[in-house]
Write a protein that holds these residues in place. Structure first.
Motif, mmCIF file in Angstrom:
data_model
loop_
_atom_site.group_PDB
_atom_site.id
_atom_site.type_symbol
_atom_site.label_atom_id
_atom_site.label_comp_id
_atom_site.label_asym_id
_atom_site.label_seq_id
_atom_site.Cartn_x
_atom_site.Cartn_y
_atom_site.Cartn_z
ATOM 1 N N ASN A 55 21.330 63.954 95.793
ATOM 2 C CA ASN A 55 21.819 62.841 96.601
ATOM 3 C C ASN A 55 22.336 63.399 97.912
ATOM 4 O O ASN A 55 23.229 64.247 97.914
ATOM 5 C CB ASN A 55 22.953 62.104 95.886
ATOM 6 C CG ASN A 55 22.471 61.318 94.689
ATOM 7 O OD1 ASN A 55 22.452 61.836 93.578
ATOM 8 N ND2 ASN A 55 22.064 60.097 94.912
ATOM 9 N N ALA A 56 21.763 62.934 99.009
ATOM 10 C CA ALA A 56 22.202 63.396 100.327
ATOM 11 C C ALA A 56 21.678 62.430 101.374
ATOM 12 O O ALA A 56 20.663 61.761 101.160
ATOM 13 C CB ALA A 56 21.683 64.802 100.609
ATOM 14 N N ASP A 57 22.371 62.379 102.501
ATOM 15 C CA ASP A 57 21.891 61.621 103.654
ATOM 16 C C ASP A 57 21.610 60.159 103.284
ATOM 17 O O ASP A 57 20.661 59.556 103.769
ATOM 18 C CB ASP A 57 20.630 62.299 104.213
ATOM 19 C CG ASP A 57 20.366 61.890 105.660
ATOM 20 O OD1 ASP A 57 21.349 61.523 106.336
ATOM 21 O OD2 ASP A 57 19.202 61.921 106.088
ATOM 22 N N GLY A 58 22.407 59.618 102.361
ATOM 23 C CA GLY A 58 22.255 58.225 101.987
ATOM 24 C C GLY A 58 21.083 57.928 101.068
ATOM 25 O O GLY A 58 20.799 56.777 100.774
ATOM 26 N N GLY A 59 20.401 58.975 100.604
ATOM 27 C CA GLY A 59 19.250 58.763 99.740
ATOM 28 C C GLY A 59 19.318 59.605 98.493
ATOM 29 O O GLY A 59 20.252 60.393 98.295
ATOM 30 N N GLN A 60 18.308 59.446 97.653
ATOM 31 C CA GLN A 60 18.238 60.214 96.410
ATOM 32 C C GLN A 60 16.806 60.670 96.197
ATOM 33 O O GLN A 60 15.874 59.935 96.483
ATOM 34 C CB GLN A 60 18.697 59.359 95.235
ATOM 35 C CG GLN A 60 18.569 60.056 93.881
ATOM 36 C CD GLN A 60 19.183 59.232 92.771
ATOM 37 O OE1 GLN A 60 20.393 59.046 92.738
ATOM 38 N NE2 GLN A 60 18.358 58.739 91.869
ATOM 39 N N GLU A 61 16.662 61.908 95.717
ATOM 40 C CA GLU A 61 15.352 62.440 95.431
ATOM 41 C C GLU A 61 15.403 63.134 94.078
ATOM 42 O O GLU A 61 16.390 63.777 93.740
ATOM 43 C CB GLU A 61 14.933 63.427 96.528
ATOM 44 C CG GLU A 61 13.451 63.662 96.614
ATOM 45 C CD GLU A 61 13.054 64.427 97.876
ATOM 46 O OE1 GLU A 61 11.855 64.633 98.046
ATOM 47 O OE2 GLU A 61 13.934 64.828 98.656
ATOM 48 N N THR A 62 14.345 62.990 93.298
ATOM 49 C CA THR A 62 14.273 63.575 91.960
ATOM 50 C C THR A 62 13.172 64.612 91.913
ATOM 51 O O THR A 62 12.077 64.374 92.420
ATOM 52 C CB THR A 62 14.009 62.472 90.914
ATOM 53 O OG1 THR A 62 15.040 61.492 91.011
ATOM 54 C CG2 THR A 62 14.002 63.048 89.508
ATOM 55 N N PHE A 63 13.481 65.765 91.324
ATOM 56 C CA PHE A 63 12.513 66.860 91.201
ATOM 57 C C PHE A 63 12.405 67.248 89.747
ATOM 58 O O PHE A 63 13.377 67.181 88.991
ATOM 59 C CB PHE A 63 12.981 68.096 91.992
ATOM 60 C CG PHE A 63 13.164 67.861 93.459
ATOM 61 C CD1 PHE A 63 12.135 68.123 94.343
ATOM 62 C CD2 PHE A 63 14.370 67.410 93.948
ATOM 63 C CE1 PHE A 63 12.319 67.910 95.712
ATOM 64 C CE2 PHE A 63 14.552 67.199 95.309
ATOM 65 C CZ PHE A 63 13.519 67.451 96.194
ATOM 66 N N ARG A 64 11.227 67.707 89.355
ATOM 67 C CA ARG A 64 11.042 68.365 88.043
ATOM 68 C C ARG A 64 11.014 69.853 88.311
ATOM 69 O O ARG A 64 10.198 70.317 89.108
ATOM 70 C CB ARG A 64 9.739 67.921 87.396
ATOM 71 C CG ARG A 64 9.773 66.499 86.906
ATOM 72 C CD ARG A 64 8.444 66.117 86.323
ATOM 73 N NE ARG A 64 8.191 66.889 85.118
ATOM 74 C CZ ARG A 64 7.960 66.350 83.925
ATOM 75 N NH1 ARG A 64 7.926 65.044 83.805
ATOM 76 N NH2 ARG A 64 7.764 67.096 82.878
ATOM 77 N N VAL A 65 11.906 70.589 87.666
ATOM 78 C CA VAL A 65 11.993 72.028 87.886
ATOM 79 C C VAL A 65 11.766 72.746 86.557
ATOM 80 O O VAL A 65 12.364 72.383 85.540
ATOM 81 C CB VAL A 65 13.387 72.409 88.458
ATOM 82 C CG1 VAL A 65 13.467 73.911 88.699
ATOM 83 C CG2 VAL A 65 13.668 71.641 89.741
ATOM 84 N N VAL A 66 10.900 73.730 86.588
ATOM 85 C CA VAL A 66 10.654 74.537 85.393
ATOM 86 C C VAL A 66 11.517 75.786 85.472
ATOM 87 O O VAL A 66 11.510 76.494 86.483
ATOM 88 C CB VAL A 66 9.154 74.929 85.296
ATOM 89 C CG1 VAL A 66 8.920 75.848 84.090
ATOM 90 C CG2 VAL A 66 8.286 73.678 85.200
ATOM 91 N N VAL A 67 12.276 76.048 84.412
ATOM 92 C CA VAL A 67 13.066 77.278 84.310
ATOM 93 C C VAL A 67 12.387 78.155 83.264
ATOM 94 O O VAL A 67 12.077 77.707 82.162
ATOM 95 C CB VAL A 67 14.523 76.977 83.904
ATOM 96 C CG1 VAL A 67 15.289 78.265 83.624
ATOM 97 C CG2 VAL A 67 15.220 76.167 84.994
ATOM 98 N N GLU A 68 12.115 79.416 83.657
ATOM 99 C CA GLU A 68 11.474 80.324 82.692
ATOM 100 C C GLU A 68 12.120 81.688 82.698
ATOM 101 O O GLU A 68 12.950 81.973 83.542
ATOM 102 C CB GLU A 68 9.983 80.436 82.993
ATOM 103 C CG GLU A 68 9.645 80.868 84.385
ATOM 104 C CD GLU A 68 8.127 80.927 84.606
ATOM 105 O OE1 GLU A 68 7.716 81.805 85.381
ATOM 106 O OE2 GLU A 68 7.389 80.118 84.055
#
Length: 85
Positions: A72-85
């Motif tokens: 959440n930043a700059d009045g917006g929201q973005e969703t990411f899929r992140v792989v941890v290995e």
């Protein structure tokens, strides 16, 4: 006609993906930002808020798998899929 705006329109860049030691979040703008990282069961495993342009999430202690990162930043929201290995 107005020129198209160059550059990223997204809120943030997330790298590397897959991540081994850390997840770097570089925001398009400096300012108030909040990040939340959820595991595959939807459990919140990391949260951080700061007035900055770069947030680093250490992956030490995280189980390998796919995570959902919400920025959440700059009045917006973005969703990411992140792989941890």
């Amino acid at each position: 006609a107005p020129e198209p705006v160059e550059g990223p329109t997204q809120i943030a860049d997330v790298f590397p993906n897959p991540a081994k030691e850390r997840i770097n979040i570089r925001l398009a703008e400096v300012g108030e930002a909040a990040v939340r990282l959820f595991d595959m069961t939807g459990r919140l495993v990391y949260t951080h808020a700061d007035n900055t342009q770069v947030i680093v999430i250490p992956t030490q202690g995280l189980v390998d798998g796919i995570y959902t990162l919400i920025v959440n930043a700059d009045g917006g929201q973005e969703t990411f899929r992140v792989v941890v290995e």
